[in-house]
Enzyme design. Structure first.
Site, PDB file in Angstrom:
ATOM      1  N   TYR A  95      48.910  42.132  38.852  1.00 45.86           N
ATOM      2  CA  TYR A  95      49.787  40.986  39.132  1.00 45.86           C
ATOM      3  C   TYR A  95      49.459  39.786  38.248  1.00 45.86           C
ATOM      4  N   GLU A 137      51.061  46.485  49.933  1.00 47.47           N
ATOM      5  CA  GLU A 137      50.626  47.675  49.171  1.00 47.47           C
ATOM      6  C   GLU A 137      49.223  48.105  49.604  1.00 47.47           C
ATOM      7  N   TYR A 188      59.923  59.731  49.570  1.00 48.41           N
ATOM      8  CA  TYR A 188      59.907  60.354  48.238  1.00 48.41           C
ATOM      9  C   TYR A 188      58.491  60.375  47.685  1.00 48.41           C
ATOM     10  N   ARG A 204      58.631  59.538  37.793  1.00 53.41           N
ATOM     11  CA  ARG A 204      59.945  59.396  38.426  1.00 53.41           C
ATOM     12  C   ARG A 204      59.791  59.720  39.903  1.00 53.41           C
ATOM     13  N   GLN A 205      60.679  59.145  40.711  1.00 53.11           N
ATOM     14  CA  GLN A 205      60.644  59.386  42.152  1.00 53.11           C
ATOM     15  C   GLN A 205      61.590  60.546  42.497  1.00 53.11           C
ATOM     16  N   TYR A 206      61.148  61.399  43.394  1.00 57.54           N
ATOM     17  CA  TYR A 206      62.010  62.469  43.924  1.00 57.54           C
ATOM     18  C   TYR A 206      61.849  62.513  45.443  1.00 57.54           C
ATOM     19  N   SER A 207      62.986  62.449  46.142  1.00 55.08           N
ATOM     20  CA  SER A 207      62.964  62.505  47.606  1.00 55.08           C
ATOM     21  C   SER A 207      62.483  63.871  48.044  1.00 55.08           C
ATOM     22  N   GLY A 274      76.656  63.837  46.130  1.00 57.44           N
ATOM     23  CA  GLY A 274      75.942  64.397  44.980  1.00 57.44           C
ATOM     24  C   GLY A 274      74.494  64.719  45.291  1.00 57.44           C
ATOM     25  N   THR A 278      69.446  64.905  48.946  1.00 58.34           N
ATOM     26  CA  THR A 278      68.058  65.364  49.099  1.00 58.34           C
ATOM     27  C   THR A 278      67.318  64.744  50.295  1.00 58.34           C
TER      28      THR A 278
HETATM   29  C1  LIG Z   1      63.652  56.568  45.644  1.00 57.25           C
HETATM   30  C2  LIG Z   1      64.238  57.537  44.650  1.00 57.25           C
HETATM   31  C3  LIG Z   1      64.481  58.850  45.020  1.00 57.25           C
HETATM   32  C4  LIG Z   1      65.038  59.739  44.103  1.00 57.25           C
HETATM   33  N1  LIG Z   1      65.264  61.021  44.503  1.00 57.25           N
HETATM   34  C5  LIG Z   1      65.791  61.910  43.627  1.00 57.25           C
HETATM   35  C6  LIG Z   1      66.029  63.263  44.016  1.00 57.25           C
HETATM   36  O1  LIG Z   1      65.744  63.674  45.141  1.00 57.25           O
HETATM   37  N2  LIG Z   1      66.536  64.125  43.086  1.00 57.25           N
HETATM   38  C7  LIG Z   1      66.879  63.696  41.823  1.00 57.25           C
HETATM   39  O2  LIG Z   1      67.338  64.516  41.013  1.00 57.25           O
HETATM   40  N3  LIG Z   1      66.674  62.412  41.439  1.00 57.25           N
HETATM   41  C8  LIG Z   1      66.132  61.523  42.300  1.00 57.25           C
HETATM   42  N4  LIG Z   1      65.901  60.232  41.895  1.00 57.25           N
HETATM   43  C9  LIG Z   1      66.197  59.864  40.496  1.00 57.25           C
HETATM   44  C10 LIG Z   1      65.010  60.240  39.599  1.00 57.25           C
HETATM   45  O3  LIG Z   1      63.893  59.438  39.947  1.00 57.25           O
HETATM   46  C11 LIG Z   1      65.290  60.016  38.118  1.00 57.25           C
HETATM   47  O4  LIG Z   1      65.796  58.737  37.926  1.00 57.25           O
HETATM   48  C12 LIG Z   1      66.245  61.061  37.542  1.00 57.25           C
HETATM   49  O5  LIG Z   1      65.675  62.364  37.653  1.00 57.25           O
HETATM   50  C13 LIG Z   1      66.521  60.778  36.060  1.00 57.25           C
HETATM   51  O6  LIG Z   1      65.286  60.694  35.399  1.00 57.25           O
HETATM   52  P1  LIG Z   1      65.120  61.269  33.931  1.00 57.25           P
HETATM   53  O7  LIG Z   1      63.750  60.944  33.468  1.00 57.25           O
HETATM   54  O8  LIG Z   1      65.557  62.691  33.857  1.00 57.25           O
HETATM   55  O9  LIG Z   1      66.177  60.440  33.127  1.00 57.25           O
HETATM   56  P2  LIG Z   1      65.877  59.125  32.266  1.00 57.25           P
HETATM   57  O10 LIG Z   1      65.234  59.467  31.004  1.00 57.25           O
HETATM   58  O11 LIG Z   1      65.233  58.132  33.154  1.00 57.25           O
HETATM   59  O12 LIG Z   1      67.369  58.662  31.970  1.00 57.25           O
HETATM   60  C14 LIG Z   1      68.260  58.330  33.037  1.00 57.25           C
HETATM   61  C15 LIG Z   1      69.676  58.313  32.501  1.00 57.25           C
HETATM   62  O13 LIG Z   1      69.785  57.295  31.532  1.00 57.25           O
HETATM   63  C16 LIG Z   1      70.306  57.822  30.326  1.00 57.25           C
HETATM   64  N5  LIG Z   1      69.668  57.137  29.187  1.00 57.25           N
HETATM   65  C17 LIG Z   1      68.336  57.084  28.922  1.00 57.25           C
HETATM   66  N6  LIG Z   1      68.114  56.377  27.799  1.00 57.25           N
HETATM   67  C18 LIG Z   1      69.335  56.006  27.327  1.00 57.25           C
HETATM   68  C19 LIG Z   1      69.784  55.280  26.199  1.00 57.25           C
HETATM   69  N7  LIG Z   1      68.916  54.780  25.317  1.00 57.25           N
HETATM   70  N8  LIG Z   1      71.119  55.102  26.060  1.00 57.25           N
HETATM   71  C20 LIG Z   1      72.013  55.611  26.947  1.00 57.25           C
HETATM   72  N9  LIG Z   1      71.638  56.308  28.031  1.00 57.25           N
HETATM   73  C21 LIG Z   1      70.328  56.492  28.219  1.00 57.25           C
HETATM   74  C22 LIG Z   1      69.973  59.301  30.333  1.00 57.25           C
HETATM   75  O14 LIG Z   1      70.895  60.056  29.587  1.00 57.25           O
HETATM   76  C23 LIG Z   1      70.055  59.633  31.813  1.00 57.25           C
HETATM   77  O15 LIG Z   1      71.371  59.976  32.166  1.00 57.25           O
HETATM   78  C24 LIG Z   1      65.352  59.324  42.790  1.00 57.25           C
HETATM   79  C25 LIG Z   1      65.088  57.998  42.409  1.00 57.25           C
HETATM   80  C26 LIG Z   1      64.538  57.122  43.324  1.00 57.25           C
HETATM   81  C27 LIG Z   1      64.251  55.700  42.882  1.00 57.25           C
HETATM   82  C1  HEM Z   2      55.633  39.427  42.279  1.00 58.66           C
HETATM   83  C2  HEM Z   2      55.521  40.404  41.368  1.00 58.66           C
HETATM   84  C3  HEM Z   2      56.470  41.569  41.261  1.00 58.66           C
HETATM   85  C4  HEM Z   2      57.777  41.655  41.645  1.00 58.66           C
HETATM   86  C5  HEM Z   2      58.645  40.587  42.263  1.00 58.66           C
HETATM   87  C6  HEM Z   2      58.224  42.996  41.324  1.00 58.66           C
HETATM   88  C7  HEM Z   2      59.498  43.457  41.564  1.00 58.66           C
HETATM   89  C8  HEM Z   2      59.912  44.736  41.351  1.00 58.66           C
HETATM   90  C9  HEM Z   2      61.208  45.251  41.679  1.00 58.66           C
HETATM   91  C10 HEM Z   2      62.337  44.450  42.306  1.00 58.66           C
HETATM   92  C11 HEM Z   2      61.238  46.554  41.331  1.00 58.66           C
HETATM   93  C12 HEM Z   2      62.405  47.513  41.508  1.00 58.66           C
HETATM   94  C13 HEM Z   2      62.197  48.214  42.832  1.00 58.66           C
HETATM   95  C14 HEM Z   2      63.241  49.266  43.053  1.00 58.66           C
HETATM   96  O1  HEM Z   2      63.162  50.325  42.458  1.00 58.66           O
HETATM   97  O2  HEM Z   2      64.166  49.015  43.789  1.00 58.66           O
HETATM   98  C15 HEM Z   2      59.953  46.883  40.775  1.00 58.66           C
HETATM   99  C16 HEM Z   2      59.615  48.119  40.271  1.00 58.66           C
HETATM  100  C17 HEM Z   2      58.497  48.298  39.502  1.00 58.66           C
HETATM  101  N1  HEM Z   2      57.450  47.442  39.345  1.00 58.66           N
HETATM  102 FE1  HEM Z   2      57.287  45.615  40.113  1.00 58.66          FE
HETATM  103  N2  HEM Z   2      57.206  43.684  40.752  1.00 58.66           N
HETATM  104  C18 HEM Z   2      56.120  42.849  40.688  1.00 58.66           C
HETATM  105  C19 HEM Z   2      54.883  43.178  40.189  1.00 58.66           C
HETATM  106  C20 HEM Z   2      54.608  44.320  39.498  1.00 58.66           C
HETATM  107  C21 HEM Z   2      53.353  44.605  38.853  1.00 58.66           C
HETATM  108  C22 HEM Z   2      52.121  43.723  38.906  1.00 58.66           C
HETATM  109  C23 HEM Z   2      53.504  45.791  38.215  1.00 58.66           C
HETATM  110  C24 HEM Z   2      52.482  46.509  37.355  1.00 58.66           C
HETATM  111  C25 HEM Z   2      52.277  46.162  36.108  1.00 58.66           C
HETATM  112  C26 HEM Z   2      54.837  46.285  38.511  1.00 58.66           C
HETATM  113  C27 HEM Z   2      55.354  47.483  38.071  1.00 58.66           C
HETATM  114  C28 HEM Z   2      56.559  48.007  38.499  1.00 58.66           C
HETATM  115  C29 HEM Z   2      57.052  49.307  38.070  1.00 58.66           C
HETATM  116  C30 HEM Z   2      56.362  50.259  37.117  1.00 58.66           C
HETATM  117  C31 HEM Z   2      58.274  49.479  38.709  1.00 58.66           C
HETATM  118  C32 HEM Z   2      59.225  50.670  38.584  1.00 58.66           C
HETATM  119  C33 HEM Z   2      60.148  50.373  37.442  1.00 58.66           C
HETATM  120  C34 HEM Z   2      61.258  51.391  37.320  1.00 58.66           C
HETATM  121  O3  HEM Z   2      61.189  52.450  37.939  1.00 58.66           O
HETATM  122  O4  HEM Z   2      62.217  51.084  36.614  1.00 58.66           O
HETATM  123  N3  HEM Z   2      55.463  45.367  39.284  1.00 58.66           N
HETATM  124  N4  HEM Z   2      59.153  45.763  40.813  1.00 58.66           N
END
Ligand SMILES: Cc1cc2nc3c(=O)[nH]c(=O)nc-3n(C[C@H](O)[C@H](O)[C@H](O)COP(=O)(O)OP(=O)(O)OC[C@H]3O[C@@H](n4cnc5c(N)ncnc54)[C@H](O)[C@@H]3O)c2cc1C
Ligand code: HEM
Length: 399
Positions: A95, A137, A188, A204-207, A274, A278
């Protein structure tokens, strides 16, 4: 409570910060990741490319600055972020790095407009926000019996099932022979993969797509195949290609705030579209074991895209409503789906709306927004409607 002078400064500067919010958070990520390239492993590169990460951070900071003295209003946001952070192993000392670069980005974007007084008020808001997240956390890590340094555990794939051509279900067992962690239906895990070709690790997160059995966890991953415009999804396609039986992966403890209270006995209405099926599949399995009342609504394009279709065995106390909005001739109405054509919640209100029910939504953002509005229009209280966003949450901070 924020001190009155800080509150006055925050209120006076909120409009200008809001107008520049994504410029600030965009600059923040750029300068932080330049100074700490190792953090690129932690931050989702797809969400960086789409801009959703900076939007989610900007929306959260804005919402917190506005509502930090109204705990009920800010609670869902704090929970959502803390669970996501815990699934990523975020540690308290990180932080300081984020705070330093966020404040510097505010200074760079707003320039001389940021007086010492304004900087102090925003720094105070940042550290209050950080303090609340760090505390939550810490509790999540402690309850799971882990630390940020030990947040990943090795699992082996023991079952792999193709879900049509669109997704793959992976059953995972810990390689240390210990039991699988307990979780609540709807939660997840984060999965980490090593992407040697781009020199990055990514999480990445998966449920969890099946109810807890004490031994294994199951995830169902939709394959995000690329096209002329979009590259292949990094992690989903890596798992589709390499997560064979016997392969080993690092997986976090289960987290997530969209989760059933497993011991309650009130009805549960699950509405998904879609791959949003999950978390609902885990809930449905849990409810059927518990013999608890539930309504399971799922919208898919057609039978070939209906993920986990094979698991929909009817259960006496569960009502299923499966909708195919682009049904094929081979899809059997009345057997594998109950309604063909566009899904309009109000049309099915008699099936869907139940007294005392909690409603869980998962699917694309426009789908969830539409279903939430339809439920509220039908008199369902807002605090009964819960949703999971499969990406940075751009919804919670705006409600
Ligand atoms: C809480 C939670 C639960 C989830 N549960 C599931 C689940 O149960 N099952 C599931 O399948 N997924 C789930 N997801 C989504 C999953 O985490 C991923 O986001 C998903 O699998 C896509 O990740 P990826 O790395 O394959 O794609 P990424 O590489 O992250 O790309 C995501 C999309 O962005 C596009 N993209 C990337 N870079 C560019 C660029 N430069 N220009 C244009 N487009 C771009 C890609 O083509 C792709 O379509 C969940 C997400 C969350 C937050
Ligand atoms: C007050 C401080 C912070 C705030 C307000 C904040 C806020 C957020 C929010 C709003 C998200 C998106 C949550 C979602 O998926 O819905 C997120 C994701 C995330 N945060 Fe933070 N965050 C803070 C501090 C940090 C710190 C200290 C780190 C570590 C360096 C961090 C790393 C991440 C990462 C890696 C994600 C996931 C990004 C992604 O999946 O795209 N965050 N945070």
């Amino acid at each position: 409570m924020l001190a009155p002078d800080h509150r006055a400064t925050i209120d006076a500067t909120l409009p200008v910060v809001a107008a520049n919010a994504t410029a600030i958070t965009g600059r923040f990520y750029a300068r932080m990741l330049d100074a700490h390239p190792e953090l690129r492993n932690l931050f989702n590169q797809g969400n960086q490319a789409s801009g959703e990460q900076k939007q989610a951070l900007a929306a959260a900071v804005y919402a917190y600055a506005q509502y930090c003295d109204t705990p009920d209003a800010i609670e869902p946001l704090l929970n959502r972020i803390a669970h996501k952070h815990a699934s990523l192993g975020i540690a308290a000392d990180m932080y300081t790095i984020v705070g330093r670069h966020l404040m510097a980005a505010i200074g760079e974007i707003l320039g001389d407009a940021v007086t010492a007084e304004i900087a102090e008020a925003w720094d105070t808001v940042y550290w209050r926000f950080a303090g609340e997240l760090i505390a939550r956390e810490a509790v999540l890590y402690q309850d799971a019996g882990i630390t940020p340094a030990t947040f990943l555990r090795e699992y082996e794939v023991i079952e792999r099932v193709a879900e049509g051509g669109v997704a793959v279900s992976l059953r995972l067992r810990p390689t240390d022979d210990g039991p699988a962690p307990a979780f609540r239906p709807g939660q997840y895990v984060s999965v980490q993969v090593d992407l040697a070709d781009i020199g990055l690790r990514q999480l990445r997160q998966y449920s969890l797509s099946d109810a807890a059995d004490g031994q294994t966890l199951r995830i169902t991953v939709k394959q995000e195949a690329g096209d002329d415009v979009r590259p292949d999804g990094l992690v989903s396609m890596h798992l589709a290609r390499h997560a064979d039986i016997g392969s080993r992966w690092l997986v976090s403890n289960p987290f997530g705030d969209l989760a059933l209270d497993p011991d309650a006995d009130t009805p549960v209405v699950m509405i998904s579209a879609g791959v949003g099926i999950t978390p609902m599949a885990a809930m449905r399995r849990h409810l059927s074991r518990q013999q608890r009342q539930g309504v399971f609504v799922h919208v898919a394009a057609h039978g070939g895209r209906h993920i986990l279709k094979r698991e929909l065995t009817p259960a006496a106390h569960l009502t299923d409503l499966i909708v195919y909005d682009a049904a094929r001739v081979e899809d059997r109405l009345g057997t594998d789906h109950h309604h063909a054509g566009r899904f309009t919640l109000a049309e099915h209100r008699d099936t869907i709306v139940r007294p005392d029910a909690d409603y869980y939504l998962c699917g694309p953002l426009p789908f969830m927004t539409a279903q939430r509005e339809a439920l509220l229009d039908l008199g369902v209280p807002a605090n009964r409607v819960h949703f999971e966003v499969f990406g940075p949450d751009l919804l919670t901070a705006t409600l």
